[in-house]
Design an enzyme around this catalytic site. Structure first.
Site, PDB file in Angstrom:
ATOM      1  N   GLY A  32      43.291  48.266 -16.289  1.00 21.00           N
ATOM      2  CA  GLY A  32      43.584  47.128 -15.419  1.00 21.00           C
ATOM      3  C   GLY A  32      44.559  46.195 -16.087  1.00 21.00           C
ATOM      4  O   GLY A  32      45.237  46.579 -17.048  1.00 21.00           O
ATOM      5  N   ASN A  33      44.665  44.997 -15.602  1.00 21.97           N
ATOM      6  CA  ASN A  33      45.520  44.004 -16.256  1.00 21.97           C
ATOM      7  C   ASN A  33      44.954  42.606 -16.012  1.00 21.97           C
ATOM      8  O   ASN A  33      43.957  42.449 -15.326  1.00 21.97           O
ATOM      9  CB  ASN A  33      46.972  44.126 -15.778  1.00 21.97           C
ATOM     10  CG  ASN A  33      47.091  43.901 -14.286  1.00 21.97           C
ATOM     11  OD1 ASN A  33      46.867  42.805 -13.802  1.00 21.97           O
ATOM     12  ND2 ASN A  33      47.416  44.971 -13.548  1.00 21.97           N
ATOM     13  N   ARG A  34      45.606  41.613 -16.589  1.00 24.64           N
ATOM     14  CA  ARG A  34      45.025  40.260 -16.609  1.00 24.64           C
ATOM     15  C   ARG A  34      45.344  39.419 -15.372  1.00 24.64           C
ATOM     16  O   ARG A  34      45.077  38.226 -15.353  1.00 24.64           O
ATOM     17  CB  ARG A  34      45.521  39.508 -17.852  1.00 24.64           C
ATOM     18  CG  ARG A  34      45.072  40.119 -19.149  1.00 24.64           C
ATOM     19  CD  ARG A  34      45.514  39.243 -20.312  1.00 24.64           C
ATOM     20  NE  ARG A  34      45.482  39.976 -21.560  1.00 24.64           N
ATOM     21  CZ  ARG A  34      44.384  40.211 -22.255  1.00 24.64           C
ATOM     22  NH1 ARG A  34      43.225  39.783 -21.808  1.00 24.64           N
ATOM     23  NH2 ARG A  34      44.447  40.891 -23.386  1.00 24.64           N
ATOM     24  N   ALA A  72      49.966  42.618  -9.416  1.00 24.83           N
ATOM     25  CA  ALA A  72      50.339  43.264 -10.681  1.00 24.83           C
ATOM     26  C   ALA A  72      49.819  44.696 -10.607  1.00 24.83           C
ATOM     27  O   ALA A  72      48.667  44.971 -10.963  1.00 24.83           O
ATOM     28  CB  ALA A  72      49.718  42.507 -11.851  1.00 24.83           C
TER      29      ALA A  72
END
Ligand code: CTP
Length: 414
Positions: A213-215, A280
């Site tokens: 995943g990402n932030r 994102a």
């Protein structure tokens, strides 16, 4: 000399709710400005507020009786009628107790009763000790209230009455006044537009319990969805997993993976007039995702084989008919060059570039700075501002594009 037509709030009926916080004295100054700008202001105090400021101060400045008691016979009826007719209700300061009553629909005094009877726009500016503001209960109540379309102005960080430093100070008067102005005369310049927004991260499964995943917090995309809705557009928000409340009046389509997000957006492309790709999206996903939780068995390490995900933005740009398409470039250095490259490479109309490592910018933050690069060759630098304000500036920039479909006929229910 100021002519009466220059007055910002001329002819507006405003109810100013004041509750029992030490910041109640700041409501006196707010009242003075509202009256000076032409508003007819009725002040309603909670019982606790009358211990901080004498009601007489508000009575003199508003030239109207001040009420706090629900059982003050005719006063009560008068004020409830007023609540039905008011153009706006602003509560400043609002305590944690007031927030809780608003969220739960409790009505044990005049102010909370008015919250239930009024149908006008409501603005709430909380003020309390930092520890209270951060408490999950207060945050939950705030989220519930916001979801119902109330504007809640975040308190500021600074020195509190307790002597501690934290987030809890009543936001400054300018912020309250500009929120009042915005809610009293909302811009409806996106009526007739159908806006498709993506937001948040995607999750690419490694096994049933792990993912790549990402932030991304989703805050920028949600702010855009909310802004477009408030300016009159129909909005669909396709969102990866976030902790945010769904924006008021917006259709929300939750997705998990880049593939799902792509499908959800592509099938809605024909419906839309403008697409903003604020999500994102993961660039890579595991080539194979295990059906069972991967065990650590051998401690020799593990190699994950990744494959690229399809570029949704490029696909949308290729498949579009007349839609305006906006992309985002989250970078870890000054974003201008990358934004320019992405604009060309993806064949889109505008890129919003930002440096996620800059102070108070990027993932999770409530503010952001950005550079906008568009197909007409314009470059606009936007300084650090709240994401909600940036959302409006991005919508403003889209409207100036040569390809913006200005003449959309409003659909029946608009
Ligand atoms: N994007 C997309 N599909 C992907 C990856 C990104 O639609 N698979 C979109 C993002 O939503 C964003 C824009 O493309 O609007 C730019 O994303 P970014 O990750 O910054 O750029 P990339 O094209 O992935 O390029 P790089 O990672 O090399 O910077």
């Amino acid at each position: 000399m100021t002519s009466s037509s220059d007055l910002k709030f001329l002819g507006k009926q405003i109810i100013l709710g004041v509750s029992g916080s030490i910041a109640a004295y700041k409501a006196v100054e707010l009242l003075r400005v509202l009256v000076r700008e032409g508003a007819a202001v009725s002040v309603v105090m909670t019982e606790a507020a009358t211990r901080f400021v004498n009601p007489l101060t508000f009575e003199v400045l508003s030239r109207q009786p001040v009420t706090s008691n629900l059982f003050a016979a005719h006063q009560e009826l008068l004020h409830l009628t007023l609540a039905e007719r008011a153009d706006l209700l602003v509560i400043a300061p609002a305590t944690a107790n007031v927030l809780a009553k608003c969220a739960l629909g409790l009505a044990d005094d005049l102010l909370s009763t008015m919250m239930l009877t009024t149908r006008c726009p409501v603005i709430i500016a909380p003020a309390m000790d930092g520890g209270m503001w951060d408490h999950p209960t207060v945050q939950l109540h705030t989220a519930v209230i916001r979801q119902r379309g109330v504007t809640v102005l975040e308190p500021e960080e600074g020195l509190l009455a307790s002597g501690k430093v934290g987030r809890g100070r009543l936001t400054d008067q300018e912020a309250i006044l500009s929120a009042i102005e915005a809610r009293l005369s909302p811009r409806r310049d996106w009526v007739g537009q159908r806006v498709l927004v993506s937001a948040g991260p995607t999750q690419e499964a490694i096994d049933p319990v792990r993912f790549i995943g990402n932030r991304s917090s989703g805050k920028m995309g949600y702010a855009i969805a909310q802004a477009a809705r408030e300016r009159g557009a129909e909005v669909i928000l396709v969102t990866g997993p976030t902790a945010l409340e769904r924006p008021h009046g917006v259709e929300v389509v939750p997705v998990l993976t880049a593939e799902d997000m792509g499908k959800a957006l592509i099938t809605r492309l024909a419906w839309s007039t403008v697409v903003l790709m604020a999500a994102a999206v993961a660039d890579f996903r595991p080539r194979r995702s295990s059906q069972q939780k991967i065990k650590k068995e051998a401690r020799t390490g593990m190699t994950l084989e990744l494959e690229p995900t399809p570029d949704i933005l490029e696909t949308l740009a290729k498949q579009r008919s007349s839609q305006v398409i906006v992309g985002f470039a989250a970078e870890t250095e000054p974003p201008l060059r990358h934004a320019e490259q992405k604009l060309k490479r993806k064949g889109i109309d505008l890129v919003v570039g930002n440096d996620v490592t800059a102070d108070q910018c990027g993932f999770g933050s409530d503010s952001n700075a950005a550079v906008l690069v568009d197909r007409d060759g314009r470059v606009v630098e936007l300084e650090l501002m709240p994401k909600r304000e940036l959302a409006d500036r991005i919508l403003d920039a889209i409207q100036t594009l040569s390809v913006f479909p200005a003449q959309h006929r409003p659909r029946n229910h608009e």
